[in-house]
Design a protein around this motif. Structure first.
Motif, PDB file in Angstrom:
ATOM      1  N   ARG A   1      33.782  15.143  32.357  1.00 37.30           N
ATOM      2  CA  ARG A   1      34.988  15.884  31.982  1.00 37.30           C
ATOM      3  C   ARG A   1      34.646  17.068  31.089  1.00 37.30           C
ATOM      4  NH1 ARG A   1      40.778  14.212  31.733  1.00 37.30           N
ATOM      5  NH2 ARG A   1      40.055  12.472  32.994  1.00 37.30           N
ATOM      6  N   LEU A   2      33.777  16.859  30.131  1.00 43.23           N
ATOM      7  CA  LEU A   2      33.413  17.946  29.216  1.00 43.23           C
ATOM      8  C   LEU A   2      32.524  18.983  29.891  1.00 43.23           C
ATOM      9  CD1 LEU A   2      32.742  16.027  25.884  1.00 43.23           C
ATOM     10  CD2 LEU A   2      34.684  17.465  26.457  1.00 43.23           C
ATOM     11  N   SER A   3      31.875  18.598  30.975  1.00 42.74           N
ATOM     12  CA  SER A   3      30.956  19.511  31.661  1.00 42.74           C
ATOM     13  C   SER A   3      31.628  20.296  32.780  1.00 42.74           C
ATOM     14  CB  SER A   3      29.772  18.728  32.250  1.00 42.74           C
ATOM     15  OG  SER A   3      29.071  18.038  31.240  1.00 42.74           O
ATOM     16  N   GLY A   4      32.929  20.077  32.996  1.00 43.69           N
ATOM     17  CA  GLY A   4      33.606  20.749  34.078  1.00 43.69           C
ATOM     18  C   GLY A   4      33.206  20.214  35.429  1.00 43.69           C
ATOM     19  N   ALA A   5      32.743  18.970  35.481  1.00 39.73           N
ATOM     20  CA  ALA A   5      32.309  18.347  36.731  1.00 39.73           C
ATOM     21  C   ALA A   5      33.365  17.364  37.202  1.00 39.73           C
ATOM     22  CB  ALA A   5      30.978  17.625  36.529  1.00 39.73           C
ATOM     23  N   PRO A   6      33.390  17.052  38.494  1.00 36.67           N
ATOM     24  CA  PRO A   6      34.323  16.035  38.978  1.00 36.67           C
ATOM     25  C   PRO A   6      33.939  14.669  38.447  1.00 36.67           C
ATOM     26  CG  PRO A   6      32.790  16.673  40.708  1.00 36.67           C
ATOM     27  CD  PRO A   6      32.555  17.616  39.572  1.00 36.67           C
ATOM     28  N   PRO A   7      34.885  13.729  38.422  1.00 33.19           N
ATOM     29  CA  PRO A   7      34.539  12.374  37.986  1.00 33.19           C
ATOM     30  C   PRO A   7      33.384  11.845  38.824  1.00 33.19           C
ATOM     31  CG  PRO A   7      36.918  12.592  38.202  1.00 33.19           C
ATOM     32  CD  PRO A   7      36.320  13.844  38.770  1.00 33.19           C
ATOM     33  N   PRO A   8      32.437  11.145  38.218  1.00 37.51           N
ATOM     34  CA  PRO A   8      31.266  10.674  38.972  1.00 37.51           C
ATOM     35  C   PRO A   8      31.667   9.699  40.066  1.00 37.51           C
ATOM     36  CG  PRO A   8      31.351   9.683  36.794  1.00 37.51           C
ATOM     37  CD  PRO A   8      32.395  10.748  36.806  1.00 37.51           C
ATOM     38  N   PRO A   9      31.177   9.905  41.285  1.00 39.77           N
ATOM     39  CA  PRO A   9      31.466   8.955  42.369  1.00 39.77           C
ATOM     40  C   PRO A   9      30.706   7.655  42.167  1.00 39.77           C
ATOM     41  CG  PRO A   9      29.941  10.650  43.109  1.00 39.77           C
ATOM     42  CD  PRO A   9      30.363  11.042  41.729  1.00 39.77           C
ATOM     43  N   ASP A  10      31.051   6.670  42.976  1.00 43.52           N
ATOM     44  CA  ASP A  10      30.447   5.350  42.823  1.00 43.52           C
ATOM     45  C   ASP A  10      28.928   5.396  42.918  1.00 43.52           C
ATOM     46  OD1 ASP A  10      32.929   4.307  42.524  1.00 43.52           O
ATOM     47  OD2 ASP A  10      33.082   3.440  44.527  1.00 43.52           O
ATOM     48  N   HIS A  11      28.411   6.162  43.866  1.00 40.84           N
ATOM     49  CA  HIS A  11      26.959   6.162  44.042  1.00 40.84           C
ATOM     50  C   HIS A  11      26.239   6.720  42.818  1.00 40.84           C
ATOM     51  CE1 HIS A  11      26.465  10.536  44.733  1.00 40.84           C
ATOM     52  NE2 HIS A  11      27.585  10.479  45.416  1.00 40.84           N
ATOM     53  N   ALA A  12      26.846   7.702  42.148  1.00 43.13           N
ATOM     54  CA  ALA A  12      26.233   8.273  40.948  1.00 43.13           C
ATOM     55  C   ALA A  12      26.267   7.282  39.795  1.00 43.13           C
ATOM     56  CB  ALA A  12      26.945   9.567  40.560  1.00 43.13           C
ATOM     57  N   ILE A  13      27.391   6.584  39.637  1.00 40.18           N
ATOM     58  CA  ILE A  13      27.488   5.566  38.582  1.00 40.18           C
ATOM     59  C   ILE A  13      26.473   4.450  38.843  1.00 40.18           C
ATOM     60  CG2 ILE A  13      28.965   3.777  37.599  1.00 40.18           C
ATOM     61  CD1 ILE A  13      31.322   5.621  37.984  1.00 40.18           C
ATOM     62  N   ASN A  14      26.370   4.027  40.090  1.00 39.57           N
ATOM     63  CA  ASN A  14      25.421   2.962  40.431  1.00 39.57           C
ATOM     64  C   ASN A  14      23.986   3.384  40.113  1.00 39.57           C
ATOM     65  OD1 ASN A  14      27.567   1.451  41.390  1.00 39.57           O
ATOM     66  ND2 ASN A  14      27.284   2.087  43.518  1.00 39.57           N
ATOM     67  N   ARG A  15      23.638   4.616  40.468  1.00 42.59           N
ATOM     68  CA  ARG A  15      22.291   5.103  40.158  1.00 42.59           C
ATOM     69  C   ARG A  15      22.087   5.224  38.659  1.00 42.59           C
ATOM     70  NH1 ARG A  15      23.132   9.129  43.832  1.00 42.59           N
ATOM     71  NH2 ARG A  15      22.998  10.703  42.186  1.00 42.59           N
ATOM     72  N   GLY A  16      23.112   5.697  37.968  1.00 40.28           N
ATOM     73  CA  GLY A  16      22.988   5.845  36.521  1.00 40.28           C
ATOM     74  C   GLY A  16      22.720   4.526  35.832  1.00 40.28           C
ATOM     75  N   ILE A  17      23.486   3.487  36.186  1.00 35.40           N
ATOM     76  CA  ILE A  17      23.285   2.162  35.592  1.00 35.40           C
ATOM     77  C   ILE A  17      21.917   1.622  35.970  1.00 35.40           C
ATOM     78  CG2 ILE A  17      24.092  -0.213  35.561  1.00 35.40           C
ATOM     79  CD1 ILE A  17      25.868   1.713  34.019  1.00 35.40           C
ATOM     80  N   GLY A  18      21.515   1.815  37.231  1.00 31.16           N
ATOM     81  CA  GLY A  18      20.211   1.340  37.672  1.00 31.16           C
ATOM     82  C   GLY A  18      19.069   2.021  36.943  1.00 31.16           C
ATOM     83  N   ILE A  19      19.177   3.331  36.765  1.00 26.65           N
ATOM     84  CA  ILE A  19      18.127   4.068  36.049  1.00 26.65           C
ATOM     85  C   ILE A  19      18.093   3.670  34.584  1.00 26.65           C
ATOM     86  CG2 ILE A  19      17.445   6.351  35.244  1.00 26.65           C
ATOM     87  CD1 ILE A  19      16.631   5.865  38.089  1.00 26.65           C
ATOM     88  N   GLU A  20      19.251   3.411  33.985  1.00 24.83           N
ATOM     89  CA  GLU A  20      19.248   2.932  32.595  1.00 24.83           C
ATOM     90  C   GLU A  20      18.529   1.585  32.507  1.00 24.83           C
ATOM     91  OE1 GLU A  20      22.720   2.960  30.232  1.00 24.83           O
ATOM     92  OE2 GLU A  20      23.211   5.056  30.658  1.00 24.83           O
TER      93      GLU A  20
END
Length: 617
Positions: free
Chosen positions: A366-385
Motif C-alpha cells: 500500500r505504501l509503495s503504490g503497488a497492488p495488494p500482493p497476490p497469493d503466490h507472492a505471499i506464499n513465496r514471501g512466507i517460504g523465503i522467510e
C-alpha cells in the motif's frame, strides 16, 4: 520492533515507534510511481515530497548516488533492532564477559539479515522489505534455555585457558540448542509458505488471537529492560526521554540541510531527521553524556558501586581484540543441537512471525503504490522467510529473520519504494557484517542506554499488539473477556512455571520438556487461549473484527497501482513458466490462480507482442 500484526503492521526494532504511518488501514494508496530516473529528484526523493505521489516505484532505478544514500538510510533505520537481539540474548546464552564473541554475534546477524533481504526482494514477495531479527523468537528462546539451568559464575580476571575454553563451550552449547530449534521449526514455515496453506490458517486467526500473542512479546520482556535500565536510571531516563521527544514531539519538525545539484546549485532542503532516526539520535546523545561523565569520574570507578555500569570505558578492550575482518560461516559455533521440546517451543514464534509478515506485505504494498500482493507472492514471501530462518539457524545468530515494519514506514516518509534501494541496503548489511570492529562498537554501549531503548521498544511492541483490537467490537463483553483472560493467563502461567521448575513429571523427560517450554512461553499461552476462545465462543464475524480486517486487506484503488505482473513476477524465466501449465498448480508460481479465478494468459497480461518479463530485478 518486530510488531507486524496481521494487517496492522509495525515491526521489530526500536525505530518502529515512528512507523504508525505504516498501518495500511490508516493509509490511502499513493499515486502511481514515476517511471524515469530524473536527476533533479535525487535529493528530493531522499526526503520526500509534500504530496502523496511515489517518487520512485518498486521497479524504478534511482541514480546510483541516490540509491546508495537511500540504501544507507534503510540500514540505519533497521540497525537498532538488529543490535538489540544479540544484546538481549547474551545473558540467556551465558556469553558472560566474552565481549568479542558478542561482537561476532552482532556481525553475524547483520550478515544473515543482508543475505535474506536479497533473497526476499529478488525471489520472495519481491516488495521492498528489509529482513532482520525478530522479537517473536525471544520468548520461546528464553523458555528453551531455562531448561538448561542458570549460567555459571563469571570467570575471574586471572582465569586459566582451560576455564576460558570451558566458558566458551557453555555459551556455544546453549546457542547450538537454539539454532537446532530454529532450523527444524522453520522447516514448518517453509512448508506452510510454499504449500499455499497460509491463507487457510489466516481464516481462523483474528485480532483477538493476534493481540495477546504480539502484546505478550513486549510484556514478557520487561525484565530485560528493567535489569539494564536499573544499572543507572538517570542515563536510562535520559535515553528514553530523548527517544520519546524525537519520535513523538519533534517528529513533524524537519531540519534544514544544505545540498548541491547541477540543476538548482546550492540550496537547502528540509530533512525529517527526528522522524527517521529518533533512536539513533538518542543513543548518540546519551553516549556522549556517558562519555563525559566517565571522563570526569562522575560515575563511580568501583565496580561494586551503583552506576558503574554506565561508564563507557568498561568494554573498550573489545575494540582492540575484535578482528578487522571476519567472515561468518555456517556452524561457526558447532553443529546445532535438536531437541523435541525446543522445536515445539519455537513453533509458537514461527507461527506468530508468519502472521505478522502477511500484514507487513499488505502494508508495504500500500505504501509503495503497488497492488495488494497476490497469493503466490505471499506464499513465496512466507517460504523465503522460512528459508531465511533456516540460514539464521545454520549461521548461528541465535534468532530468526522476519520483515521489518520500521523500514516500511520509511517508505511512507520518503516516498521512495524502489526495490533496488532495499537490495543495496542488504548489500551494506553483508559488507558491514564482515567487519569485526563494526560489531564491537555496539558492544561498548553502556547498559543503561540499552535499557532505556528497551523500555520504549518493548512498550511499543505491546502497544502494536493491542492495537489490533481496533478491528474488534470492544464494547462486547465476549471480546473483553477473551482479551483480558488471554493476557492474564499469558503472564500468570509462565510465571508459575518459572517459580516451580521441574513441576511437570510425566515420567517421560521429552514430554516434560515440551510441556514446560510451551507453558513457559507467554506468547504461546496467551495466543492459544485467545485463538481457542475466539473460535469457540459464539460471536459474529463483525463482532470478532474479522469482517473489518478482510475488508481492509482487499481495499485498493487499482487505478493508482503498478502492474501486478511487473511487481510480483520472479525476475527471470517468466516466459517459460507461462508456457507450461504445470507451474499454474504450484502455489508459489506467478501463474498460480487466486481462488475462484482463472490465471491470466500471456496475451491478457502483456499483450501478444510481449509474452513475458525475463529481465526485471
Amino acid at each position: 520492533m518486530n510488531n507486524k500484526t496481521g494487517e496492522n503492521s509495525v515491526h521489530d526494532g526500536p525505530d518502529s515507534i515512528v512507523e504508525v504511518e505504516a498501518f495500511p488501514q490508516l493509509q490511502k494508496p499513493f499515486g502511481s510511481s514515476s517511471k524515469s530516473a530524473i536527476s533533479s529528484k535525487s535529493v528530493e526523493s531522499l526526503i520526500g515530497k509534500d504530496d502523496d505521489a511515489i517518487q520512485y516505484g518498486i521497479n524504478d532505478v534511482p541514480p546510483w548516488h541516490t540509491t546508495i544514500i537511500l540504501g544507507l538510510q534503510h540500514f540505519l533505520t533497521m540497525i537498532g533492532a538488529c543490535v538489540s537481539i544479540p544484546l538481549i540474548l547474551a545473558p540467556a546464552i551465558c556469553i558472560g564477559n566474552d565481549q568479542v564473541a558478542l561482537s561476532e554475534l552482532v556481525g553475524t546477524i547483520f550478515f544473515v539479515s543482508g543475505m535474506v533481504t536479497l533473497l526476499q526482494t529478488t525471489f520472495g514477495v519481491r516488495l521492498p522489505i528489509i529482513q532482520g531479527g525478530t522479537f517473536t523468537f525471544l520468548t520461546p528462546t528464553f523458555a528453551i534455555l531455562s531448561i538448561k539451568g542458570d549460567c555459571p559464575a563469571p570467570l575471574p580476571d586471572d582465569a586459566t585457558q582451560d576455564e576460558l575454553d570451558e566458558a566458551t563451550e557453555v555459551w556455544q552449547s546453549r546457542i547450538r540448542e537454539v539454532q537446532g530449534a530454529i532450523v527444524v521449526a522453520s522447516i514448518f514455515q517453509v512448508i506452510i509458505g510454499f504449500s499455499g496453506i497460509m491463507g487457510f490458517i489466516l481464516k481462523y486467526i483474528g485480532p483477538l488471537a493476534i493481540a495477546p500473542t504480539i502484546g505478550l512479546v513486549g510484556l514478557s520482556l520487561y525484565g530485560a529492560a528493567a535489569s539494564r535500565a536499573g544499572v543507572h536510571w538517570g542515563i536510562s531516563v535520559l535515553t528514553l526521554g530523548l527517544v520519546i521527544m524525537f519520535s513523538q514531539y519533534l517528529k513533524n519538525i524537519n531540519v534544514p540541510i544544505g545540498i548541491y545539484n547541477s540543476n538548482e546549485g546550492c540550496h537547502t532542503v528540509k530533512f525529517p531527521m527526528f522522524k527517521l532516526f529518533p533512536v539513533i539520535l538518542a543513543i548518540v546523545i546519551s553516549w556522549i553524556f556517558s562519555a563525559i561523565f566517565t571522563a570526569t569520574d562522575v560515575f563511580p570507578t568501583n565496580s561494586t558501586e551503583y552506576g558503574y555500569g554506565a561508564r563507557t570505558d568498561i568494554n573498550t578492550d573489545v575494540l582492540k581484540q575484535a578482528p578487522w575482518f571476519r567472515f561468518p560461516y555456517p556452524f561457526q559455533w558447532g553443529t546445532p543441537i535438536v531437541t523435541v521440546a525446543g522445536v515445539f517451543g519455537m513453533l509458537s514464534g514461527v507461527l506468530a512471525s508468519m502472521v505478522e509478515s502477511v500484514g507487513d506485505y499488505y502494508a508495504c504494498a500500500r505504501l509503495s503504490g503497488a497492488p495488494p500482493p497476490p497469493d503466490h507472492a505471499i506464499n513465496r514471501g512466507i517460504g523465503i522467510e522460512g528459508i531465511g530462518c533456516i540460514l539464521a539457524g545454520l549461521w548461528g545468530t541465535g534468532n530468526g529473520t522476519t520483515s521489518y515494519s520500521e523500514n516500511i514506514g520509511a517508505i511512507g516518509i520518503t516516498k521512495v519504494a524502489s526495490r533496488l534501494v532495499v537490495q543495496v541496503a542488504g548489500i551494506l548489511m553483508i559488507v558491514l557484517g564482515l567487519f569485526g570492529k563494526f560489531g564491537a562498537v555496539f558492544v561498548t554501549l553502556p547498559d543503561p542506554i540499552i535499557g532505556g531503548v528497551f523500555c520504549v521498544m518493548f512498550g511499543m511492541v505491546t502497544g502494536v499488539g493491542l492495537s489490533n483490537l481496533q478491528f474488534a467490537n470492544m464494547n462486547s463483553s465476549r471480546n473483553i473477556f477473551i482479551i483480558g483472560f488471554s493476557l492474564l493467563m499469558g503472564l500468570a502461567l509462565p510465571w508459575w512455571f518459572g517459580a516451580n521448575p521441574g513441576i511437570i513429571d510425566t515420567g517421560v523427560e521429552e514430554i516434560d520438556q515440551i510441556i514446560t517450554v510451551l507453558l513457559s512461553t507467554s506468547m504461546f499461552v496467551g495466543g492459544l487461549i485467545g485463538f481457542v476462545l475466539d473460535n469457540t465462543i459464539p460471536g459474529t464475524d463483525e463482532e470478532r473484527g474479522i469482517l473489518t480486517w478482510r475488508r481492509l486487506l482487499s481495499t485498493a484503488d487499482e487505478s493508482e497501482m503498478e502492474d501486478p505482473a511487473k511487481t510480483y513476477d520472479i525476475p527471470f524465466g517468466m516466459k517459460y513458466i507461462r508456457s507450461k501449465e504445470f507451474f499454474s498448480y504450484l502455489p508459489f508460481c506467478p501463474t498460480f490462480p487466486a481462488p475462484g479465478c482463472k490465471s491470466s494468459t500471456d496475451e491478457e497480461v502483456y499483450g501478444e507482442d510481449n509474452p513475458g518479463l525475463d529481465t526485471q530485478m
